[in-house]
Design a protein around this motif. Structure first.
Motif, PDB file in Angstrom:
ATOM      1  N   CYS A 102      49.417  46.348  -4.316  1.00  0.00           N
ATOM      2  CA  CYS A 102      50.734  46.769  -3.621  1.00  0.00           C
ATOM      3  C   CYS A 102      51.114  48.065  -3.872  1.00  0.00           C
ATOM      4  CB  CYS A 102      51.829  45.644  -3.859  1.00  0.00           C
ATOM      5  SG  CYS A 102      53.264  46.416  -2.926  1.00  0.00           S
ATOM      6  N   ARG A 126      43.336  49.830  -0.261  1.00  0.00           N
ATOM      7  CA  ARG A 126      44.856  50.361  -0.163  1.00  0.00           C
ATOM      8  C   ARG A 126      45.536  50.270  -1.525  1.00  0.00           C
ATOM      9  NH1 ARG A 126      49.329  46.721   1.278  1.00  0.00           N
ATOM     10  NH2 ARG A 126      50.287  47.906  -0.507  1.00  0.00           N
ATOM     11  N   LYS A 131      56.721  53.598  -2.703  1.00  0.00           N
ATOM     12  CA  LYS A 131      56.938  52.356  -2.249  1.00  0.00           C
ATOM     13  C   LYS A 131      58.340  52.074  -1.631  1.00  0.00           C
ATOM     14  CE  LYS A 131      54.755  49.516  -2.557  1.00  0.00           C
ATOM     15  NZ  LYS A 131      53.842  49.275  -1.505  1.00  0.00           N
ATOM     16  N   HIS A 272      51.618  40.259   2.940  1.00  0.00           N
ATOM     17  CA  HIS A 272      53.294  40.425   3.433  1.00  0.00           C
ATOM     18  C   HIS A 272      53.507  39.252   4.253  1.00  0.00           C
ATOM     19  CE1 HIS A 272      52.161  44.265   1.667  1.00  0.00           C
ATOM     20  NE2 HIS A 272      53.588  43.971   1.070  1.00  0.00           N
ATOM     21  N   GLU A 298      46.414  42.194  -0.294  1.00  0.00           N
ATOM     22  CA  GLU A 298      46.878  42.889  -1.679  1.00  0.00           C
ATOM     23  C   GLU A 298      46.034  42.098  -2.776  1.00  0.00           C
ATOM     24  OE1 GLU A 298      50.945  44.910  -0.931  1.00  0.00           O
ATOM     25  OE2 GLU A 298      51.271  42.670  -1.803  1.00  0.00           O
ATOM     26  N   ASP A 309      55.237  42.920  -5.628  1.00  0.00           N
ATOM     27  CA  ASP A 309      54.032  41.750  -4.949  1.00  0.00           C
ATOM     28  C   ASP A 309      53.269  40.890  -5.628  1.00  0.00           C
ATOM     29  OD1 ASP A 309      55.852  42.384  -2.899  1.00  0.00           O
ATOM     30  OD2 ASP A 309      54.725  43.475  -1.874  1.00  0.00           O
ATOM     31  N   GLN A 312      51.986  37.538  -4.188  1.00  0.00           N
ATOM     32  CA  GLN A 312      51.427  37.599  -2.913  1.00  0.00           C
ATOM     33  C   GLN A 312      49.838  37.853  -3.218  1.00  0.00           C
ATOM     34  OE1 GLN A 312      54.144  39.324  -0.562  1.00  0.00           O
ATOM     35  NE2 GLN A 312      53.222  41.294  -0.330  1.00  0.00           N
TER      36      GLN A 312
HETATM   37 MN    MN Z   1      53.395  45.010  -0.937  1.00  0.00          MN
END
Ligand code: MN
Ligand code: PEP
Length: 337
Positions: A102, A126, A131, A272, A298, A309, A312
């Motif tokens: 993330c 990524r 953020k 997400h 992620e 995050d 997830q």
């Molecule tokens: Mn994220």
């Protein structure tokens, strides 16, 4: 409106049509096909324009585009847009996987994940350096330092980099360090940002706003397209609904819908979209089945220690296991990875 010229219409006729459209306040985009030229006039319809254009010699027919978005529509461009970044094509037969943390937390963390991403066969990494956090007290990202780390990781491992831009004033700086600029869900209707992104030559990924309709989401893409940047992709990342079990409700019907309504590549973000590690895999597979051209996932080596995050995020092991399933599903729907 689309003005379809007759086969073999003269250059003079095309210029006449273009001039007439411009006189009436339209911005003109020319598409020269093998047989015919199409003159697209983008702008607000004005009375009598259709008949004035139809009266010009060499015009076959005038077609109105009924949707508020024009350049993004399938009527304007029937064939899929394929965005090429070096040897990586987004929107073609190959499904592109974008993976990484993330947030960029440290050089060591990014290099460790870059190695996992590269070894998996994915081509795009990524990671957020700026953020958009709900709380001002949460980790806000490493800023420019994070961009430098991403760029270095991309160079070492031969990966393309996608990272988020929030501030219109940061567009050029972020374009310098990355290959794709991500517009976050919370920024989808930041119009000054979209206008700025229209002026760069790097691809832009536009995440769907938390409560954006499909039309509003495509209109965000229209801002970038109409300003001159044709390399736009859309990303479904879940919307806010009454459901609280999942972080968001991943709207896969929207994926199929935008594939029909527009010619733009569509990416699914099951991370997400669900907020839950265990649901990321099933929704990634469902996204591919719904027609996604790519997935953004992620990945973190130690999710329990992630600054953002973690719940997830997949471990490298989870991610590799998922990729082999994605391959099977991709093949079943006539795609490859
Ligand atoms: Mn994220
Ligand atoms: C992200 O990709 O880390 C992110 C913040 O996503 P979104 O804008 O979809 O919430």
């Amino acid at each position: 409106m689309l003005v379809v010229m007759e086969k073999g219409a003269s250059e003079e006729a095309i210029v006449k049509v273009s001039k007439k459209l411009e006189e009436r306040g339209f911005v003109v985009h020319l598409t020269r096909g093998v047989e015919r030229t199409i003159v697209a006039g983008v702008g607000a319809p004005t009375r009598g324009t259709d008949s004035a254009i139809e009266a010009i010699g060499g015009v076959d027919r005038v077609i109105g585009i009924m949707t508020p978005y024009k350049l993004a529509s399938r009527e304007f461009q029937a064939e899929d847009t394929i965005i090429e970044i070096g040897d990586v094509a987004i929107g073609g037969k190959e499904i592109q996987i974008m993976a990484g943390p993330c947030a960029v937390e440290s050089r060591e963390q990014v290099l460790e994940i870059a190695q996992i991403v590269k070894a998996s066969g994915a081509k795009i990494m990524r990671g957020g350096a700026f953020k958009p956090r709900t709380s001002p007290y949460d980790f806000q990202g490493l800023g420019e330092e994070g961009l430098k780390i991403l760029k270095e990781a991309g160079e070492i491992y031969g990966l393309k980099i996608i990272t988020e831009v929030m501030d219109p004033g940061d567009v050029e700086r972020i374009a310098h360090y990355s290959d794709i600029l991500q517009v976050g869900a919370r920024s989808m209707q930041n119009f000054p940002l979209l206008r700025k992104l229209a002026k760069i030559d790097k691809p832009v990924l536009i995440k769907r706003g938390l409560s954006a309709t499909i039309e509003e989401w495509i209109m965000a893409a229209e801002y970038v397209l109409s300003g001159g940047n044709k390399n736009v992709m859309l990303c479904e990342r879940g919307i806010r609904t009454f459901e609280t079990f999942t972080r968001n409700t991943l709207d896969l019907s929207a994926v199929a819908a935008v594939k029909q309504l527009t010619h733009l590549p569509v990416i699914v973000d099951p991370s997400h979209g669900t907020g839950k590690r265990k649901l990321v895999g099933p929704m990634a597979l469902a996204g591919v089945t719904a027609g996604a051209d790519g997935l953004i996932i992620e990945v973190h080596p130690k999710p329990s220690e992630a600054l953002c995050d973690g719940p997830q995020s997949l471990t490298g092991e989870d991610f590799n296991e998922l990729l082999s399933k994605i391959k099977q599903v991709a093949n079943a729907v006539g795609r490859e990875i």
